[in-house]
Enzyme design. Structure first.
Site, PDB file in Angstrom:
ATOM      1  N   PRO A   2      -7.527  -8.054   2.882  1.00  0.00           N
ATOM      2  CA  PRO A   2      -7.082  -8.110   4.274  1.00  0.00           C
ATOM      3  C   PRO A   2      -7.094  -6.737   4.940  1.00  0.00           C
ATOM      4  O   PRO A   2      -6.737  -5.729   4.325  1.00  0.00           O
ATOM      5  CB  PRO A   2      -5.650  -8.650   4.151  1.00  0.00           C
ATOM      6  CG  PRO A   2      -5.619  -9.370   2.852  1.00  0.00           C
ATOM      7  CD  PRO A   2      -6.549  -8.618   1.954  1.00  0.00           C
ATOM      8  N   GLU A   3      -7.535  -6.703   6.186  1.00  0.00           N
ATOM      9  CA  GLU A   3      -7.553  -5.457   6.949  1.00  0.00           C
ATOM     10  C   GLU A   3      -6.515  -5.563   8.067  1.00  0.00           C
ATOM     11  O   GLU A   3      -5.675  -6.458   8.057  1.00  0.00           O
ATOM     12  CB  GLU A   3      -8.965  -5.199   7.462  1.00  0.00           C
ATOM     13  CG  GLU A   3      -9.986  -5.092   6.324  1.00  0.00           C
ATOM     14  CD  GLU A   3     -11.414  -4.842   6.783  1.00  0.00           C
ATOM     15  OE1 GLU A   3     -11.607  -4.284   7.881  1.00  0.00           O
ATOM     16  OE2 GLU A   3     -12.344  -5.209   6.049  1.00  0.00           O
ATOM     17  N   LYS A  61      -2.769  -1.214   6.557  1.00  0.00           N
ATOM     18  CA  LYS A  61      -2.758  -2.443   5.772  1.00  0.00           C
ATOM     19  C   LYS A  61      -1.430  -2.670   5.052  1.00  0.00           C
ATOM     20  O   LYS A  61      -1.292  -3.632   4.301  1.00  0.00           O
ATOM     21  CB  LYS A  61      -3.896  -2.412   4.745  1.00  0.00           C
ATOM     22  CG  LYS A  61      -5.270  -2.149   5.352  1.00  0.00           C
ATOM     23  CD  LYS A  61      -6.314  -1.958   4.273  1.00  0.00           C
ATOM     24  CE  LYS A  61      -7.639  -1.490   4.858  1.00  0.00           C
ATOM     25  NZ  LYS A  61      -8.656  -1.246   3.817  1.00  0.00           N
ATOM     26  N   ARG A 274     -19.499  -1.505  -2.793  1.00  0.00           N
ATOM     27  CA  ARG A 274     -19.318  -2.555  -1.797  1.00  0.00           C
ATOM     28  C   ARG A 274     -20.674  -2.846  -1.188  1.00  0.00           C
ATOM     29  O   ARG A 274     -21.703  -2.474  -1.736  1.00  0.00           O
ATOM     30  CB  ARG A 274     -18.328  -2.101  -0.710  1.00  0.00           C
ATOM     31  CG  ARG A 274     -17.025  -1.540  -1.227  1.00  0.00           C
ATOM     32  CD  ARG A 274     -16.123  -1.109  -0.103  1.00  0.00           C
ATOM     33  NE  ARG A 274     -15.008  -0.315  -0.578  1.00  0.00           N
ATOM     34  CZ  ARG A 274     -14.017   0.113   0.179  1.00  0.00           C
ATOM     35  NH1 ARG A 274     -13.998  -0.194   1.471  1.00  0.00           N
ATOM     36  NH2 ARG A 274     -13.029   0.838  -0.306  1.00  0.00           N
TER      37      ARG A 274
END
Length: 292
Positions: A2-3, A61, A274
């Site tokens: 989650p950002e 975050k 990533r």
């Protein structure tokens, strides 16, 4: 992971459902969920039981809830990790498979549950910065403010980004420079700004840096309006509902799909364990600087 928009959705839910309520009972069902509590689960339980929760706060975050009102010196801090969920549930609701921590309240109403399939997230009661009315935990005081924070300094960010000796996506993910931006929204902001992720920050002009910041702010605001981005069932709000911004992503996750601006196929490149998604036409690879 989650950002900012996803965490802000959860923060708003906590502010609505748990602020002003007194904790009557705490159950720690998995020790990893409170591994950041130095004195362990018993200390975590003792520090929370009987306290009244304040209004949930966020820095990037990270989420936290001041305990006992502002200025008491301690806050409940939470990080969702890859799969953490803070759910507000009716006491009669069946326990979730990966329920890790449960907070019951003295009013007998909905309880707060921390659910985490992969146990990368966690909760802890931490000391807050002295005199800080927001109760910011000491462990995250070094994290920069985020673009949706009214106290975020746009001019300072532009100057600091251009002074970095790195590449632009690395800078966007540096939580000491700007918090809350993760892989998804970095790729989206870079696409909107027509900047390649590997562009050296020293070559980014002030107008380009200002546009990048504006686009990061805009894309996260748009995501927040529809509950954030959910690619699976792991990210949900406090009521267990998913966000819908994944339908509106322009770059992230769209490998081989046409760029919505020029029609060129979006590419995916391996980047720091990533992926980076970009349009090779709108975001050309930066040319090497100098020459020999």
């Amino acid at each position: 992971m989650p950002e900012l928009p996803e965490v802000e959705v959860v923060r708003r839910g906590l502010a609505n459902w748990v602020a002003g309520r007194t904790v009557g009972d705490v159950q720690v069902l998995h020790p990893r969920a409170v591994r950041r509590q130095p004195a362990g689960a018993a200390d975590f339980t003792a520090r929370l039981t009987g306290t009244t929760l304040g209004t949930a706060q966020r820095r990037g975050k990270y989420l936290w809830v001041p305990l006992g009102g502002s200025g008491t010196g301690f806050s409940l801090i939470g990080h969702l990790g890859m799969s953490g969920q803070l759910l507000v549930q009716d006491p009669s609701a069946p326990d979730e498979t990966h329920l890790r921590v449960r907070l019951r309240f003295t009013d007998g109403g909905r309880e707060l549950r921390f659910v985490d399939q992969r146990t990368f997230g966690g909760l802890a009661v931490e000391e807050a910065e002295e005199g800080d009315p927001e109760g910011t935990p000491v462990s995250i005081a070094h994290i920069a403010r985020d673009p949706l924070d009214p106290r975020f300094d746009d001019a300072a960010f532009v100057a600091a980004l251009r002074a970095r000796r790195t590449t632009v996506k690395r800078a966007l993910l540096d939580q000491t420079l700007i918090s809350g931006v993760g892989n998804i929204y970095a790729d989206e902001a870079l696409w909107r700004s027509r900047l390649h992720y590997d562009r050296p920050t020293a070559t980014v002009t002030r107008p380009q840096a200002a546009l990048l910041l504006a686009n990061a702010r805009d894309v996260m605001t748009a995501a927040l309006a529809v509950g954030g981005t959910s690619f699976d069932s792991l990210y949900v709000n406090v009521n267990g509902e998913s966000g819908y911004f994944s339908r509106d992503l322009d770059a992230y996750g769209r490998e081989h799909e046409p760029c919505r601006r020029c029609g060129t196929a979006i590419r995916r490149a391996a980047w720091m364990n990533r992926s980076s998604y970009f349009c090779p036409r709108c975001q050309p690879v930066p040319r090497p600087r100098g020459g020999g």
